[in-house]
Design a protein around this motif. Structure first.
Motif, PDB file in Angstrom:
ATOM      1  N   GLY A   1       0.824  -1.197   0.000  1.00 43.51           N
ATOM      2  CA  GLY A   1       0.000   0.000   0.000  1.00 43.51           C
ATOM      3  C   GLY A   1       0.863   1.253   0.000  1.00 43.51           C
ATOM      4  O   GLY A   1       2.100   1.178   0.009  1.00 43.51           O
ATOM      5  N   GLU A   2       0.231   2.407   0.018  1.00 39.54           N
ATOM      6  CA  GLU A   2       0.967   3.675   0.003  1.00 39.54           C
ATOM      7  C   GLU A   2       1.882   3.817   1.210  1.00 39.54           C
ATOM      8  O   GLU A   2       2.926   4.462   1.137  1.00 39.54           O
ATOM      9  CB  GLU A   2      -0.013   4.848  -0.056  1.00 39.54           C
ATOM     10  N   SER A   3       1.519   3.187   2.317  1.00 41.44           N
ATOM     11  CA  SER A   3       2.349   3.252   3.519  1.00 41.44           C
ATOM     12  C   SER A   3       3.534   2.297   3.452  1.00 41.44           C
ATOM     13  O   SER A   3       4.411   2.327   4.310  1.00 41.44           O
ATOM     14  CB  SER A   3       1.515   2.908   4.752  1.00 41.44           C
ATOM     15  N   GLY A   4       3.544   1.435   2.449  1.00 43.28           N
ATOM     16  CA  GLY A   4       4.594   0.427   2.332  1.00 43.28           C
ATOM     17  C   GLY A   4       4.223  -0.900   2.950  1.00 43.28           C
ATOM     18  O   GLY A   4       4.945  -1.888   2.804  1.00 43.28           O
TER      19      GLY A   4
END
Length: 197
Positions: free
Chosen positions: A182-185
């Motif tokens: 995801g965008e958070s990694g």
């Protein structure tokens, strides 16, 4: 990216806690593996170094010409002094049943001189991070073990230890996931296929 998690075929010792104990695949085990990989295409294969997984993975890689990587992090849980024994045998010892119950319900509990589920999950998380970091070599086939596959599902799907026992992963089972970050990694996945032997 698609990752297929394939538990090695049967060794004829179903029901034993074979972690570092490494019996070879039986003829049925080879057949289970070949049926799960027949007419399938993966760009790379990642395998546990234990021979019951590695032998079949190496044969598949030779026959198809795909890349093969041996990753010790995909080894089965180390059951320590329980290794190679059955749960019934362990439960028959003084205090054995209670320790087994704790082992299967608390990720921090390890078999005597063995590895905990939390330890297993940490190394499987590293192994999955390596696969997800090189998505150009997708799809990928991982040939591993029941415990390692459960740890992978826990990491990717956020399942707790008790939830892992709700999914039967018999020898020869293949579970396909679509996975990424995801965008958070943080990793994510969804199960797209479960093929029992």
């Amino acid at each position: 990216m698609r990752i297929d998690l394939l538990r090695h075929g049967t060794t004829g010792r179903d029901g034993h806690l074979d972690g570092r104990t490494d019996p070879p695949l039986s003829e049925l085990g080879w057949d289970q593996f070949r049926r799960q990989t027949q007419s399938r295409i993966w760009r790379r294969v990642v395998s546990s170094p234990l021979m019951r997984a590695h032998a079949a993975a190496a044969e598949f890689a030779r026959q198809t010409g795909c890349a093969l990587a041996i990753d010790p992090d995909w080894s089965e849980l180390d059951f320590g002094r329980w290794d190679g024994r059955t749960r019934a045998d362990i439960a028959g010892e003084a205090g054995g049943a209670a320790l087994l119950d704790a082992f299967y319900s608390d990720a921090a509990v390890a078999a005597p001189d063995g590895e905990s589920w939390a330890d297993l999950q940490a190394r499987i998380a590293r192994a999955l991070d390596r696969i997800l970091s090189s998505p150009e070599a997708a799809p990928a086939l991982v040939v591993s073990h029941g415990g390692a596959i459960r740890a992978a599902l826990a990491h990717l799907l956020g399942w707790r230890l008790r939830q892992l026992w709700s999914l039967r992963i018999r020898p020869g089972t293949r579970i396909a996931v679509e996975a990424g970050r995801g965008e958070s990694g943080a990793p994510w996945a969804e199960i797209i296929e479960i093929i029992q032997p």
